[in-house]
Write a protein that holds these residues in place. Structure first.
Motif, short mmCIF file in Angstrom:
data_model
loop_
_atom_site.label_atom_id
_atom_site.label_comp_id
_atom_site.label_asym_id
_atom_site.label_seq_id
_atom_site.Cartn_x
_atom_site.Cartn_y
_atom_site.Cartn_z
N ALA A 107 0.84 -1.20 0.00
CA ALA A 107 0.00 0.00 0.00
C ALA A 107 0.87 1.25 0.00
CB ALA A 107 -0.91 -0.01 1.23
N LEU A 108 1.95 1.21 0.77
CA LEU A 108 2.82 2.39 0.89
C LEU A 108 3.57 2.66 -0.41
CD1 LEU A 108 3.74 4.40 3.04
CD2 LEU A 108 5.53 2.79 3.69
N ALA A 109 4.14 1.60 -0.98
CA ALA A 109 4.95 1.80 -2.20
C ALA A 109 4.08 2.22 -3.38
CB ALA A 109 5.72 0.52 -2.53
N THR A 110 2.85 1.73 -3.43
CA THR A 110 2.02 2.05 -4.59
C THR A 110 1.25 3.37 -4.41
OG1 THR A 110 0.38 0.54 -3.71
CG2 THR A 110 1.73 -0.30 -5.48
N HIS A 111 1.20 3.90 -3.19
CA HIS A 111 0.46 5.16 -2.96
C HIS A 111 1.34 6.16 -2.21
CE1 HIS A 111 -3.48 3.56 -4.22
NE2 HIS A 111 -2.94 2.43 -3.84
N TRP A 112 2.63 6.08 -2.43
CA TRP A 112 3.59 6.89 -1.66
C TRP A 112 3.26 8.38 -1.68
CZ3 TRP A 112 7.57 6.20 1.69
CH2 TRP A 112 8.42 7.29 1.89
N ASP A 113 3.16 8.93 -2.90
CA ASP A 113 2.95 10.39 -3.01
C ASP A 113 1.68 10.83 -2.30
OD1 ASP A 113 5.21 11.04 -4.41
OD2 ASP A 113 4.30 10.68 -6.37
N GLU A 114 0.60 10.09 -2.55
CA GLU A 114 -0.68 10.45 -1.94
C GLU A 114 -0.62 10.40 -0.41
OE1 GLU A 114 -4.58 8.57 -3.71
OE2 GLU A 114 -2.81 7.35 -4.19
N MET A 115 0.05 9.36 0.10
CA MET A 115 0.08 9.21 1.56
C MET A 115 0.92 10.30 2.21
SD MET A 115 0.07 5.15 2.23
CE MET A 115 -1.25 4.14 1.54
N ILE A 116 2.07 10.59 1.59
CA ILE A 116 2.93 11.65 2.16
C ILE A 116 2.17 12.98 2.09
CG2 ILE A 116 5.09 12.95 1.85
CD1 ILE A 116 5.60 10.12 2.88
N ALA A 117 1.49 13.24 0.96
CA ALA A 117 0.76 14.51 0.82
C ALA A 117 -0.36 14.59 1.85
CB ALA A 117 0.20 14.64 -0.59
N ALA A 118 -1.07 13.48 2.06
CA ALA A 118 -2.18 13.49 3.04
C ALA A 118 -1.65 13.75 4.44
CB ALA A 118 -2.92 12.16 2.98
N ALA A 119 -0.52 13.13 4.77
CA ALA A 119 0.05 13.34 6.11
C ALA A 119 0.52 14.79 6.26
CB ALA A 119 1.20 12.37 6.35
N ARG A 120 1.15 15.30 5.21
CA ARG A 120 1.67 16.68 5.27
C ARG A 120 0.51 17.65 5.47
NH1 ARG A 120 5.42 16.67 1.24
NH2 ARG A 120 6.96 16.20 2.84
N GLU A 121 -0.56 17.44 4.74
CA GLU A 121 -1.70 18.37 4.81
C GLU A 121 -2.36 18.39 6.18
OE1 GLU A 121 -4.85 18.21 1.63
OE2 GLU A 121 -2.96 18.47 0.52
N ARG A 216 14.71 11.02 -3.29
CA ARG A 216 13.84 11.27 -4.45
C ARG A 216 12.94 10.06 -4.60
NH1 ARG A 216 17.84 12.27 -9.05
NH2 ARG A 216 19.13 11.01 -7.69
N HIS A 217 11.70 10.31 -5.01
CA HIS A 217 10.78 9.19 -5.06
C HIS A 217 11.18 8.20 -6.16
CE1 HIS A 217 6.50 7.55 -5.78
NE2 HIS A 217 7.18 6.77 -4.98
N VAL A 218 11.39 6.97 -5.78
CA VAL A 218 11.68 5.90 -6.74
C VAL A 218 10.41 5.04 -6.83
CG1 VAL A 218 13.16 3.92 -7.26
CG2 VAL A 218 14.13 5.93 -6.10
N PRO A 219 9.57 5.31 -7.83
CA PRO A 219 8.30 4.57 -7.90
C PRO A 219 8.54 3.08 -8.11
CG PRO A 219 8.34 6.42 -9.45
CD PRO A 219 9.74 6.25 -8.94
N VAL A 220 7.64 2.29 -7.58
CA VAL A 220 7.84 0.84 -7.66
C VAL A 220 7.85 0.37 -9.12
CG1 VAL A 220 5.41 0.20 -7.33
CG2 VAL A 220 7.20 -1.36 -6.61
N GLU A 221 7.15 1.07 -10.00
CA GLU A 221 7.16 0.68 -11.43
C GLU A 221 8.55 0.86 -12.03
OE1 GLU A 221 4.52 2.44 -9.55
OE2 GLU A 221 4.91 4.02 -11.02
N CYS A 222 9.40 1.66 -11.39
CA CYS A 222 10.76 1.89 -11.93
C CYS A 222 11.77 0.89 -11.37
CB CYS A 222 11.21 3.31 -11.61
SG CYS A 222 10.20 4.54 -12.41
N VAL A 223 11.31 0.00 -10.53
CA VAL A 223 12.24 -1.00 -9.98
C VAL A 223 12.27 -2.18 -10.95
CG1 VAL A 223 12.69 -2.56 -8.05
CG2 VAL A 223 11.72 -0.29 -7.61
#
Ligand code: HSE
Length: 422
Positions: A107-121, A216-223
């Motif tokens: 869940a974390l790796a596939t929704h990283w940006d959204e989760m960090i943004a939600a926590a930041r907000e 820097r965000h390394v998306p799981v699709e880039c692994v």
């Protein structure tokens, strides 16, 4: 004393481990850390399932909103696993201002940006030590204790199931299928082993580790990902004869501003500390410009090792005046599309005059330099032999292009395994 009310999402093995650990250590944590915990609500599918631990039935609910939207709950601990509905629940909790502690790498790796943004907000905390390598404090180490360094590489055995399988293949000369079915019988591998043996689990974890390491965000699709299903006992044995041990390695490096993140079967020299990591154990080998090389070793899975990381995160979350989020820049990561390493190349060839010269010439034309070569006669295959080349450091693309040019009637059964750690 500060009292933190917790809601659980899920109550399987890991949730029960957390429950037991809080029962066992709650008093000591109160005395030492000055925080106390109350488990207020537990979201489950079944309220009556046997769990092997006494939990008051009034805590159970089958309604997600009883945990996610209850204002009295401060921290949500998630151990449902899988992407959905876990990711949506985590996001909803964060948006409601609840701190989340999770073990869920997918869940974390596939929704990283959204989760960090939600926590930041919302200002909520997001803690995920348990998502990578269970009890090993690698998230805290990379994100906190090693912050002074420029981390240049992270190499790890971050999936216990595949390490168990490869360790036994190596020790016993057994086949992949034989060991997998044993591991399934013993409960060490899932009935559907795909996530582990095809490297998905390790790729999620590597996405998180490399994002923290390189800021820097390394998306799981880039692994880049290759599993262990094609590993043969022959390659494992030939590698051993050359002083190499086969592991499913997760490798992340930053070179000239580009990041490479890859999971694949890899030989490491027997003398490398990672070679001695056997069975279901995990280890992460980190290299930084100031700290130099170091290895973190321990249990990467299991109820109590995972609970160890979850409860430690819970304590950190409860004590925090302000929750820190990872220092990850907004600029997307530039990924490398090729990398340089040594290669073990095995092939079956016609044992005739001139064959070796042609193959060596093809490697040479592609700029691949051979470090050593061994020929093994093959019983039962008249006129054929196994050739094993160890290359010097060479571009992966060059090795592949050289192999693509080799004549299929002379060369067959090619296997290529990267070598790291020298
Ligand atoms: N299935 C994983 C492993 C543990 O074998 O290491 C959870 O990520």
């Amino acid at each position: 004393m500060k009292r933190t009310r917790i809601g659980f999402l899920g109550c399987g093995n890991i949730g029960c481990g957390v429950y037991r650990l809080l029962q066992r250590q709650g008093k000591r944590i109160e005395e030492n850390e000055g925080v106390s915990f109350e488990i207020a609500r537990i979201l489950v599918r079944s309220k009556t399932k046997a769990r092997g631990v006494e939990i008051p039935e009034r805590l159970f609910t089958t309604e997600p909103q009883d945990v996610l939207d209850d204002e009295r709950i401060d921290v949500v601990m998630e151990f449902m696993g899988g992407e959905e509905p876990a990711a949506s629940y985590i996001l909803r909790a964060l948006r409601n201002g609840k701190t989340v502690v999770t073990a869920n790498k997918m869940a974390l790796a596939t929704h990283w940006d959204e989760m960090i943004a939600a926590a930041r907000e919302s200002g909520a905390g997001l803690y995920y030590e348990a998502s990578v390598c269970g009890a090993i404090p690698i998230i805290r180490a990379i994100g906190d204790s090693l912050q002074a360094n420029r981390i240049t590489s992270v190499m790890g055995i971050i999936n216990g199931t595949t390490n168990y399988i490869l360790s036994r293949m190596s020790r016993e000369g057994a086949s992949y299928e034989e060991v997998l079915s044993d591991a399934q019988r013993l409960g060490l591998a899932e009935p559907d082993p795909t996530a582990d043996v095809e490297g998905y689990d390790a790729a999620y974890k590597l996405s998180i580790l490399s994002t923290l390491s390189f800021h820097r965000h390394v998306p799981v699709e880039c692994v880049y990902r290759e599993g262990i299903t094609n590993v043969t006992p022959l390659d494992v044995r030939l590698g051993r004869e050359m002083g190499l041990t086969l592991k499913l390695l997760a490798v992340a490096k930053e070179e000239e501003g580009r990041v490479q993140a890859r999971v694949h079967p890899t030989f490491v020299p027997d003398t490398h500390p990672l070679a001695s990591v056997n069975g279901a154990f995990n280890a992460v080998y980190v290299d930084g410009d100031a700290c130099d090389e170091m290895m973190f070793y321990g249990r990467g899975a299991g109820d109590m090792p995972t609970a160890s990381a979850l409860v430690s995160d819970l304590i950190k979350a409860a004590r925090a005046e302000r929750h820190a989020l990872p220092a990850v820049g907004a600029v997307p990561c530039e990924m490398a599309d090729d990398w340089i390493c040594e290669h073990f190349v095995r092939m079956q060839v016609s044992d005739e005059p001139g064959v070796l010269a042609v193959l060596a010439g093809t490697f040479a034309r592609h700029g691949v330099s051979i470090a050593s070569m061994v020929q093994k006669g093959e019983s039962g295959t008249q006129g054929r032999a196994q050739l094993i080349f160890l290359t010097h450091k060479a571009s992966e693309r060059a090795v592949r292009s050289a192999l693509a040019e080799m004549d299929g009637s002379t060369v067959s059964q090619v296997s290529v395994i990267r070598v790291e750690g020298r």
